[in-house]
Motif scaffolding. Structure first.
Motif, short mmCIF file in Angstrom:
data_model
loop_
_atom_site.label_atom_id
_atom_site.label_comp_id
_atom_site.label_asym_id
_atom_site.label_seq_id
_atom_site.Cartn_x
_atom_site.Cartn_y
_atom_site.Cartn_z
N TYR A 1 42.85 34.86 41.08
CA TYR A 1 42.66 35.05 42.48
C TYR A 1 43.05 36.35 42.99
O TYR A 1 43.57 37.33 42.17
CB TYR A 1 43.40 34.06 43.16
CG TYR A 1 44.83 33.98 43.27
CD1 TYR A 1 45.43 34.83 44.20
CD2 TYR A 1 45.54 33.51 42.04
CE1 TYR A 1 46.77 34.78 44.21
CE2 TYR A 1 47.01 33.89 42.12
CZ TYR A 1 47.49 34.55 43.16
OH TYR A 1 48.86 34.56 43.11
N THR A 2 42.36 36.82 44.07
CA THR A 2 42.71 38.05 44.70
C THR A 2 43.65 37.72 45.83
O THR A 2 43.53 36.68 46.64
CB THR A 2 41.42 38.62 45.43
OG1 THR A 2 40.45 38.68 44.29
CG2 THR A 2 41.74 40.00 46.24
N LYS A 3 44.83 38.52 45.77
CA LYS A 3 45.87 38.43 46.62
C LYS A 3 45.50 38.81 48.14
O LYS A 3 44.62 39.75 48.19
CB LYS A 3 47.26 38.75 46.38
CG LYS A 3 47.83 38.32 45.06
CD LYS A 3 48.97 38.95 44.75
CE LYS A 3 49.62 38.28 43.17
NZ LYS A 3 50.95 39.04 43.03
N ASP A 4 46.26 38.63 49.11
CA ASP A 4 45.78 38.99 50.33
C ASP A 4 45.89 40.92 50.46
O ASP A 4 45.23 41.20 51.41
CB ASP A 4 47.00 38.53 51.53
CG ASP A 4 46.65 37.05 51.81
OD1 ASP A 4 45.33 36.73 51.68
OD2 ASP A 4 47.71 36.47 52.26
N ASP A 5 46.81 41.35 49.83
CA ASP A 5 46.94 42.62 49.91
C ASP A 5 45.85 43.19 48.74
O ASP A 5 45.86 44.48 48.35
CB ASP A 5 48.47 43.13 49.20
CG ASP A 5 48.70 42.79 47.88
OD1 ASP A 5 47.92 42.12 47.07
OD2 ASP A 5 49.78 42.90 47.20
N GLY A 6 44.96 42.53 48.35
CA GLY A 6 43.66 42.95 47.32
C GLY A 6 44.20 43.10 45.89
O GLY A 6 43.11 43.50 45.10
N THR A 7 45.20 42.81 45.42
CA THR A 7 45.65 42.82 44.05
C THR A 7 45.45 41.75 43.32
O THR A 7 45.01 40.48 43.99
CB THR A 7 47.16 43.37 43.83
OG1 THR A 7 47.74 42.09 44.55
CG2 THR A 7 47.61 44.54 44.27
N ASP A 8 44.97 41.61 42.20
CA ASP A 8 44.70 40.23 41.58
C ASP A 8 46.06 39.32 41.00
O ASP A 8 47.07 40.07 40.86
CB ASP A 8 43.93 40.53 40.04
CG ASP A 8 42.45 41.21 40.30
OD1 ASP A 8 42.16 40.94 41.34
OD2 ASP A 8 42.16 42.18 39.72
#
Length: 50
Positions: A27-34
Motif C-alpha cells: 500500500y501507499t502510506k499517507d506520506d507517499g512512501t510504500d
C-alpha cells in the motif's frame, strides 16, 4: 513479479527474515512512501517488516 526469495525485511517481533513469498498487502502510506504487511514464517504474526 519479484522472486519469492526477495527480502522484505525482518519481523519486528522475532527478527526472522521475511521473504516476498510471505507478502500479504502492499500500500501507499499517507506520506507517499510504500508500505507492506506480511506474515512472519516463524512467529506467524502479521507484521510490517523492518
Amino acid at each position: 513479479m519479484p522472486p519469492d526469495d526477495l527480502s522484505l525485511g525482518q519481523c519486528p517481533n522475532c527478527g526472522e527474515p521475511i521473504s516476498h513469498a510471505w507478502l500479504l498487502v502492499e500500500y501507499t502510506k499517507d506520506d507517499g512512501t510504500d508500505g507492506v504487511w506480511a506474515e512472519c514464517p516463524s512467529c506467524e504474526d502479521v507484521v510490517e517488516p523492518e
